[in-house]
Design an enzyme around this catalytic site. Sequence first.
Site, mmCIF file in Angstrom:
data_model
loop_
_atom_site.group_PDB
_atom_site.id
_atom_site.type_symbol
_atom_site.label_atom_id
_atom_site.label_comp_id
_atom_site.label_asym_id
_atom_site.label_seq_id
_atom_site.Cartn_x
_atom_site.Cartn_y
_atom_site.Cartn_z
ATOM 1 N N TYR A 153 1.061 -1.102 0.033
ATOM 2 C CA TYR A 153 0.244 -0.007 0.146
ATOM 3 C C TYR A 153 0.735 0.694 0.160
ATOM 4 O O TYR A 153 1.139 2.564 -0.580
ATOM 5 C CB TYR A 153 -0.875 -0.134 0.813
ATOM 6 C CG TYR A 153 -2.206 0.600 1.494
ATOM 7 C CD1 TYR A 153 -2.705 0.946 0.429
ATOM 8 C CD2 TYR A 153 -2.061 1.957 2.218
ATOM 9 C CE1 TYR A 153 -4.070 2.198 0.212
ATOM 10 C CE2 TYR A 153 -2.851 3.183 1.946
ATOM 11 C CZ TYR A 153 -3.428 3.095 1.174
ATOM 12 O OH TYR A 153 -4.683 4.020 1.435
HETATM 13 N N1 LIG Z 1 -10.031 5.251 4.306
HETATM 14 C C1 LIG Z 1 -8.941 5.689 5.125
HETATM 15 O O1 LIG Z 1 -8.710 6.328 5.640
HETATM 16 C C2 LIG Z 1 -8.361 6.184 3.437
HETATM 17 C C3 LIG Z 1 -7.096 6.709 3.929
HETATM 18 C C4 LIG Z 1 -6.715 7.899 2.333
HETATM 19 C C5 LIG Z 1 -6.369 7.260 1.317
HETATM 20 N N2 LIG Z 1 -7.515 6.063 1.258
HETATM 21 C C6 LIG Z 1 -8.044 5.836 -0.092
HETATM 22 O O2 LIG Z 1 -9.400 6.803 -0.779
HETATM 23 C C7 LIG Z 1 -9.664 5.455 -1.964
HETATM 24 C C8 LIG Z 1 -11.320 4.945 -0.733
HETATM 25 O O3 LIG Z 1 -10.904 4.171 0.198
HETATM 26 P P1 LIG Z 1 -12.077 3.447 1.041
HETATM 27 O O4 LIG Z 1 -11.635 3.552 2.673
HETATM 28 O O5 LIG Z 1 -13.345 4.989 0.711
HETATM 29 O O6 LIG Z 1 -12.163 2.446 -0.001
HETATM 30 P P2 LIG Z 1 -13.204 1.503 0.173
HETATM 31 O O7 LIG Z 1 -13.308 0.206 0.415
HETATM 32 O O8 LIG Z 1 -14.224 1.822 1.229
HETATM 33 O O9 LIG Z 1 -14.145 1.539 -1.503
HETATM 34 C C9 LIG Z 1 -13.057 1.467 -2.100
HETATM 35 C C10 LIG Z 1 -14.236 1.306 -3.372
HETATM 36 O O10 LIG Z 1 -13.245 0.784 -4.586
HETATM 37 C C11 LIG Z 1 -14.009 -0.126 -5.749
HETATM 38 N N3 LIG Z 1 -12.743 -1.191 -6.128
HETATM 39 C C12 LIG Z 1 -11.569 -2.149 -5.395
HETATM 40 N N4 LIG Z 1 -10.807 -2.101 -6.419
HETATM 41 C C13 LIG Z 1 -11.779 -2.359 -7.631
HETATM 42 C C14 LIG Z 1 -11.504 -2.439 -9.199
HETATM 43 N N5 LIG Z 1 -10.164 -3.332 -9.100
HETATM 44 N N6 LIG Z 1 -12.022 -1.580 -9.906
HETATM 45 C C15 LIG Z 1 -13.187 -1.431 -9.209
HETATM 46 N N7 LIG Z 1 -13.345 -0.417 -8.569
HETATM 47 C C16 LIG Z 1 -12.992 -0.835 -7.712
HETATM 48 C C17 LIG Z 1 -14.680 -1.193 -4.606
HETATM 49 O O11 LIG Z 1 -15.945 -1.996 -4.628
HETATM 50 C C18 LIG Z 1 -14.977 0.253 -3.232
HETATM 51 O O12 LIG Z 1 -16.762 0.639 -3.642
HETATM 52 C C19 LIG Z 1 -8.528 4.680 -1.570
HETATM 53 O O13 LIG Z 1 -7.357 4.766 -2.855
HETATM 54 C C20 LIG Z 1 -8.294 4.627 -0.449
HETATM 55 O O14 LIG Z 1 -6.660 3.534 -0.257
HETATM 56 C C21 LIG Z 1 -8.055 6.250 1.994
#
Ligand SMILES: NC(=O)c1ccc[n+]([C@@H]2O[C@H](COP(=O)([O-])OP(=O)(O)OC[C@H]3O[C@@H](n4cnc5c(N)ncnc54)[C@H](O)[C@@H]3O)[C@@H](O)[C@H]2O)c1
Length: 246
Positions: A153
Site C-alpha cells: 500500500y
Molecule cells: N479510508 C481511509 O482512511 C483512506 C485514507 C487515505 C486514502 N484512502 C484511499 O481512498 C480511496 C478510497 O478508500 P475507501 O476507504 O473509501 O475504500 P472502500 O473500500 O470503502 O471503497 C473502495 C471502492 O473501490 C472499489 N474497488 C476496489 N477495487 C476495484 C477495482 N479493481 N475496480 C473497480 N473498483 C474497485 C470497491 O468496490 C469500493 O467501492 C482508496 O484509494 C484508499 O487507498 C483511504
Amino acid sequence: MRLGSSGRAAPVAVVTGAAKGIGFGIAKRLERAGCQVSAWDNNLRPLCGRHRFAHEVDVDVVHADSVACAVERTLADLGRIDVLVNNAGVNGPTVPVWEYPEAEWDRVLAVDLKGVFLCCRAVIPHMREQGSGRIVNVSSVVGKEGNAKAPAYSAAKAGVIGLTKSLAKDLVGEGVLVNCVTPAMVETELLLEMTSDYIDMVRAKIPMGRLCTVEEVADMVAWLAGPECTFCTGAVFDLSGGRATY
Ligand SMILES: NC(=O)c1ccc[n+]([C@@H]2O[C@H](COP(=O)([O-])OP(=O)(O)OC[C@H]3O[C@@H](n4cnc5c(N)ncnc54)[C@H](O)[C@@H]3O)[C@@H](O)[C@H]2O)c1
C-alpha cells in the site's frame, strides 16, 4: 462556484470506486457541484437502494479491456469526460515485507497503482482532443511516510504521487491538470472493522487530534476538479491534520 454554472452542458465526472466510502462521498459532492457523475466500480451493489448516479459502470480498473469498455460506454451515453477521479483502492494485508504474500503484493499494486495508470491512459486521449480536463488521484499520507506493515500500500500510494507528477508534466499546455490528494485516515465504515486501540494510535499521530472526514476529502477533490483550479498541476494536496511535514 458550481462546476456546471457556465451555461454549458453539465460536466461529466468519472469517479472510480464510487459505490461506497470516500469515492461515494466524492461522487455525491461532484453531483452537488453540478456534474453528471459516471460511477465506476467493480461492485456496484452498495449503491442499490441508497443512491443512483446519472451513469453507473461495472468496471475492474486492473484490466485494460474493462477500462476501455467503461470509457466507451461513458462517452456513448454521456458524450464527454471532463473529470477523472482515480479513487478505487484496496489496503492489502497488514504484515511486514518478509511475511507479505507475493500474490497480495501484485493485487494491491494492480488496483492502487496500475489501475490509476490504466484509467488515465484510457481517458487522456479524449481529454487531449477536447483540450481540457481535470484528473485527481487519491493517494494517501502513507505514500509520503510509509506505514509499518503496509509495504504494498505504501509503495503503491507513493507510486501514485510519482505518476501524478510525471503525467502532469506530459500534459502541460494541453489544458489537462493532474493533481493528487493525500488523506490521513478517514472516518468511514472501515473503522468498524478496526480495534479502538488501533484507531487511537493512528489518531495520536495527527496533530489536530482527529481523523479526516469524507466531506473534507470530497471538498478538496471538487475544488481540484473544478473551474477555480487553474494554476495547480503535478501537485500533492495534504489532508493530514498537520501530520505530514511536506
Ligand atoms: N479510508 C481511509 O482512511 C483512506 C485514507 C487515505 C486514502 N484512502 C484511499 O481512498 C480511496 C478510497 O478508500 P475507501 O476507504 O473509501 O475504500 P472502500 O473500500 O470503502 O471503497 C473502495 C471502492 O473501490 C472499489 N474497488 C476496489 N477495487 C476495484 C477495482 N479493481 N475496480 C473497480 N473498483 C474497485 C470497491 O468496490 C469500493 O467501492 C482508496 O484509494 C484508499 O487507498 C483511504
